[in-house]
Design a protein around this motif. Sequence first.
Motif, PDB file in Angstrom:
ATOM      1  N   ARG A   1       0.881   7.073  -8.916  1.00  0.00           N
ATOM      2  CA  ARG A   1      -0.305   6.197  -8.900  1.00  0.00           C
ATOM      3  C   ARG A   1      -0.718   5.766 -10.295  1.00  0.00           C
ATOM      4  NH1 ARG A   1      -3.691   9.364  -4.257  1.00  0.00           N
ATOM      5  NH2 ARG A   1      -2.906   8.183  -2.488  1.00  0.00           N
ATOM      6  N   LEU A   2      -0.418   6.614 -11.277  1.00  0.00           N
ATOM      7  CA  LEU A   2      -0.779   6.251 -12.650  1.00  0.00           C
ATOM      8  C   LEU A   2       0.029   5.051 -13.147  1.00  0.00           C
ATOM      9  CD1 LEU A   2      -1.182   9.807 -14.222  1.00  0.00           C
ATOM     10  CD2 LEU A   2      -2.987   8.127 -13.794  1.00  0.00           C
TER      11      LEU A   2
ATOM     12  N   PHE B   1      -7.865  -5.490  -4.458  1.00  0.00           N
ATOM     13  CA  PHE B   1      -7.958  -5.423  -2.999  1.00  0.00           C
ATOM     14  C   PHE B   1      -8.504  -6.713  -2.385  1.00  0.00           C
ATOM     15  CE2 PHE B   1      -8.137  -1.152  -4.590  1.00  0.00           C
ATOM     16  CZ  PHE B   1      -7.421  -0.405  -3.680  1.00  0.00           C
TER      17      PHE B   1
ATOM     18  N   ALA C   1      -9.839   2.559  -3.832  1.00  0.00           N
ATOM     19  CA  ALA C   1      -9.912   1.894  -5.130  1.00  0.00           C
ATOM     20  C   ALA C   1      -9.879   2.928  -6.250  1.00  0.00           C
ATOM     21  CB  ALA C   1     -11.185   1.047  -5.218  1.00  0.00           C
TER      22      ALA C   1
ATOM     23  N   ASN D   1       1.637   2.656  -3.789  1.00  0.00           N
ATOM     24  CA  ASN D   1       0.773   3.647  -4.439  1.00  0.00           C
ATOM     25  C   ASN D   1       0.274   4.700  -3.438  1.00  0.00           C
ATOM     26  OD1 ASN D   1      -0.999   2.057  -3.048  1.00  0.00           O
ATOM     27  ND2 ASN D   1      -2.281   1.525  -4.800  1.00  0.00           N
TER      28      ASN D   1
ATOM     29  N   VAL E   1      -6.794   0.146 -16.929  1.00  0.00           N
ATOM     30  CA  VAL E   1      -6.010   1.376 -17.052  1.00  0.00           C
ATOM     31  C   VAL E   1      -4.602   1.119 -17.592  1.00  0.00           C
ATOM     32  CG1 VAL E   1      -7.298   2.748 -15.400  1.00  0.00           C
ATOM     33  CG2 VAL E   1      -5.513   1.223 -14.569  1.00  0.00           C
TER      34      VAL E   1
ATOM     35  N   SER F   1      -6.442   4.221  -6.682  1.00  0.00           N
ATOM     36  CA  SER F   1      -5.529   3.154  -7.106  1.00  0.00           C
ATOM     37  C   SER F   1      -5.594   2.920  -8.616  1.00  0.00           C
ATOM     38  CB  SER F   1      -5.831   1.842  -6.375  1.00  0.00           C
ATOM     39  OG  SER F   1      -6.918   1.164  -6.965  1.00  0.00           O
ATOM     40  N   VAL F   2      -6.689   3.317  -9.246  1.00  0.00           N
ATOM     41  CA  VAL F   2      -6.740   3.193 -10.708  1.00  0.00           C
ATOM     42  C   VAL F   2      -6.511   4.552 -11.372  1.00  0.00           C
ATOM     43  CG1 VAL F   2      -8.062   1.061 -10.950  1.00  0.00           C
ATOM     44  CG2 VAL F   2      -9.277   3.220 -10.628  1.00  0.00           C
ATOM     45  N   GLY F   3      -5.875   5.469 -10.648  1.00  0.00           N
ATOM     46  CA  GLY F   3      -5.375   6.687 -11.276  1.00  0.00           C
ATOM     47  C   GLY F   3      -6.284   7.897 -11.189  1.00  0.00           C
TER      48      GLY F   3
ATOM     49  N   LEU G   1      -1.284   4.601  -0.730  1.00  0.00           N
ATOM     50  CA  LEU G   1      -2.513   4.489   0.066  1.00  0.00           C
ATOM     51  C   LEU G   1      -2.109   4.641   1.533  1.00  0.00           C
ATOM     52  CD1 LEU G   1      -4.600   1.670  -1.637  1.00  0.00           C
ATOM     53  CD2 LEU G   1      -4.743   4.144  -1.909  1.00  0.00           C
TER      54      LEU G   1
ATOM     55  N   ARG H   1     -10.924  -4.258 -13.715  1.00  0.00           N
ATOM     56  CA  ARG H   1     -10.790  -2.819 -13.477  1.00  0.00           C
ATOM     57  C   ARG H   1      -9.318  -2.430 -13.378  1.00  0.00           C
ATOM     58  NH1 ARG H   1     -13.263  -0.455  -7.956  1.00  0.00           N
ATOM     59  NH2 ARG H   1     -11.670  -1.827  -7.088  1.00  0.00           N
TER      60      ARG H   1
ATOM     61  N   GLY I   1     -12.427   2.108   1.528  1.00  0.00           N
ATOM     62  CA  GLY I   1     -11.937   1.346   0.381  1.00  0.00           C
ATOM     63  C   GLY I   1     -12.434   1.876  -0.953  1.00  0.00           C
ATOM     64  N   GLN I   2     -13.565   2.576  -0.940  1.00  0.00           N
ATOM     65  CA  GLN I   2     -14.104   3.110  -2.198  1.00  0.00           C
ATOM     66  C   GLN I   2     -13.171   4.186  -2.771  1.00  0.00           C
ATOM     67  OE1 GLN I   2     -17.407   2.248  -3.709  1.00  0.00           O
ATOM     68  NE2 GLN I   2     -16.764   0.491  -2.516  1.00  0.00           N
TER      69      GLN I   2
ATOM     70  N   THR J   1       0.516   2.256 -11.464  1.00  0.00           N
ATOM     71  CA  THR J   1       0.038   0.969 -10.933  1.00  0.00           C
ATOM     72  C   THR J   1      -1.481   0.962 -10.829  1.00  0.00           C
ATOM     73  OG1 THR J   1       0.120   1.768  -8.650  1.00  0.00           O
ATOM     74  CG2 THR J   1       2.075   0.627  -9.479  1.00  0.00           C
ATOM     75  N   SER J   2      -2.015  -0.218 -10.616  1.00  0.00           N
ATOM     76  CA  SER J   2      -3.397  -0.324 -10.156  1.00  0.00           C
ATOM     77  C   SER J   2      -3.409  -1.455  -9.146  1.00  0.00           C
ATOM     78  CB  SER J   2      -4.346  -0.605 -11.315  1.00  0.00           C
ATOM     79  OG  SER J   2      -3.980  -1.793 -11.960  1.00  0.00           O
ATOM     80  N   MET J   3      -4.497  -1.543  -8.385  1.00  0.00           N
ATOM     81  CA  MET J   3      -4.484  -2.477  -7.265  1.00  0.00           C
ATOM     82  C   MET J   3      -5.738  -3.336  -7.234  1.00  0.00           C
ATOM     83  SD  MET J   3      -3.855  -1.570  -3.241  1.00  0.00           S
ATOM     84  CE  MET J   3      -2.138  -1.948  -2.933  1.00  0.00           C
TER      85      MET J   3
ATOM     86  N   ARG K   1       0.816  -1.217   0.000  1.00  0.00           N
ATOM     87  CA  ARG K   1       0.000   0.000   0.000  1.00  0.00           C
ATOM     88  C   ARG K   1       0.849   1.266   0.000  1.00  0.00           C
ATOM     89  NH1 ARG K   1      -5.250  -0.152   1.645  1.00  0.00           N
ATOM     90  NH2 ARG K   1      -4.974   1.540   3.120  1.00  0.00           N
TER      91      ARG K   1
ATOM     92  N   ASN L   1     -13.470  -3.934  -3.024  1.00  0.00           N
ATOM     93  CA  ASN L   1     -13.674  -2.483  -3.135  1.00  0.00           C
ATOM     94  C   ASN L   1     -14.230  -2.058  -4.483  1.00  0.00           C
ATOM     95  OD1 ASN L   1     -12.549  -2.530  -0.651  1.00  0.00           O
ATOM     96  ND2 ASN L   1     -10.808  -1.235  -1.119  1.00  0.00           N
TER      97      ASN L   1
END
Lengths: 265, 223
Positions: free
Chosen positions: A79-80, A86, B124, A48, A156, B127-129, A50, A152, B120-121, A82-84, A45, A90
């Motif tokens: 952050r651009l 969970f 998330a 990125n 990206v 986390s996707v930019g 978090l 999801r 978490g919303q 990576t993606s995560m 975490r 989420n």
Amino acid sequence: MIKVTDLKKSFNRTEVLKGINFEVNDGEVVVIIGPSGSGKSTMLRCLNFLERPDSGLIQIGDQTVDASTAKRSDINRLRLQTSMVFQHYNLFKNKTALQNVAHALIVSKKMKKSDAFEKSRALLKEVGLSDKEDNYPVALSGGQQQRVGIARALAVSPYAILFDEPTSSLDPEWVGEVLRVIARIAEERKTMVIVTHEMEFAREIADRVVFMADGFVVEEGTPEEIFDHPKNERTKKFLQSYRNSSARREAALQATEQFVSPEAP
Amino acid sequence: MNFDLGYMIEIIPELLKYLPMTLYLAITSMIIAVIIGVILALILVNRTPGILQIAKVYISFFRGTPALVQLLLIYFGLPQLFPAMNEMSAATAAIIAFSLNTSAYLAEIFRAGLQSVDKGQAEAAVSVGMTYAQAMRGIVIPQAVRNAIPATGNIFIGLIKNSSLAFTIGVTELLAQGKLMATANLRFFEAYLAVGLIYWALTILYNWLQQWYEYRIGKPYRV
């Protein structure tokens, strides 16, 4: 590549990460294992932001950020990359499966809506959920939600995908389908960092395994090196206790089966 | 019993001519209050140092003093300090007072609404930019709205009825007209009951509207 240098993080004076160093090469699948509380999720975490690390360097793809001086714009750039995925999926609760996958493409990547939906449909098909695109998360099983979560994260097209215990909160019956989807992405040589408790899966999918304990990287190597010939005492102890608990679970399962159907051999 | 039902029904059309004023006060105030309330709630959630303390004092003051006192302060008090405000109409003063007062209540409701959305919303989303603003707009606020609608509806119903306070500074709205008719014909019970019934009908209508809206935005959460 991903390169983490001397990453440190404390929560209320409890040091959770005590100087983490590790690297992930392009297209490499790295699995992080370790006991609960070892800091592996926190580490992921931090990648990125978090969780904001206290100090250390994080390089992902072509972006490098110094945690102690990072501004909001630096964090957004990182952050651009990576993606995560969970542990608790989420998924956006106010969006359908299709919108979940497409939303970031539309608002963040400024993609045309029709293109975004087309791409998202293709991804939902890839994770086997074409027939669920109009379902809201509430109408999906845990396994289906997690597969939407993976679509999801793929949408990206990030440099790397981070998986934070992707099967830990799934009912056992859904674990397999999610692991199969992850394994298929791994075959496409996508750079991935996976925190998991699924040891058999880790052995199968990982190019490299990192064992973390007490806020440090204790040992790393190929799955064979870590699982079959661990060098560090801490690693050996962890794997032994994991095997014991698996064996116990196995035994309990067999005992239950015998109890339920005594005639069975 | 000295009650003239015919008279009561007869004056309702005359009273309804002042309904637009009541609605104007309530709806305009609500819109402004929602805007201020959202800004205050975002300050409360983000805990922006400095502004946070100001926001807290603002909320404390407007929740802690009577709406009528605030109305009198703004209409009669402010022009004393700022002569330019002598031009301010009574209706404008009422809208300012109701907006400020209502926004303080809404701020707390919206804060709770935002905080009731699972962390978490937003995680998330970023986390996707998505940026923080994009995450709020597309993901967090729509879910917070759903959580905040019932309490916000209560506040709006309260505001519709509180708008009758405006008659104390000379705005002729529903209650002011009712009072006028009551004293003109010495038929107090009929006049005030008619006023009361109009307010009641208004809140019932509003309630239907809210139920329909809640049903509509609740769609994603029903299996």
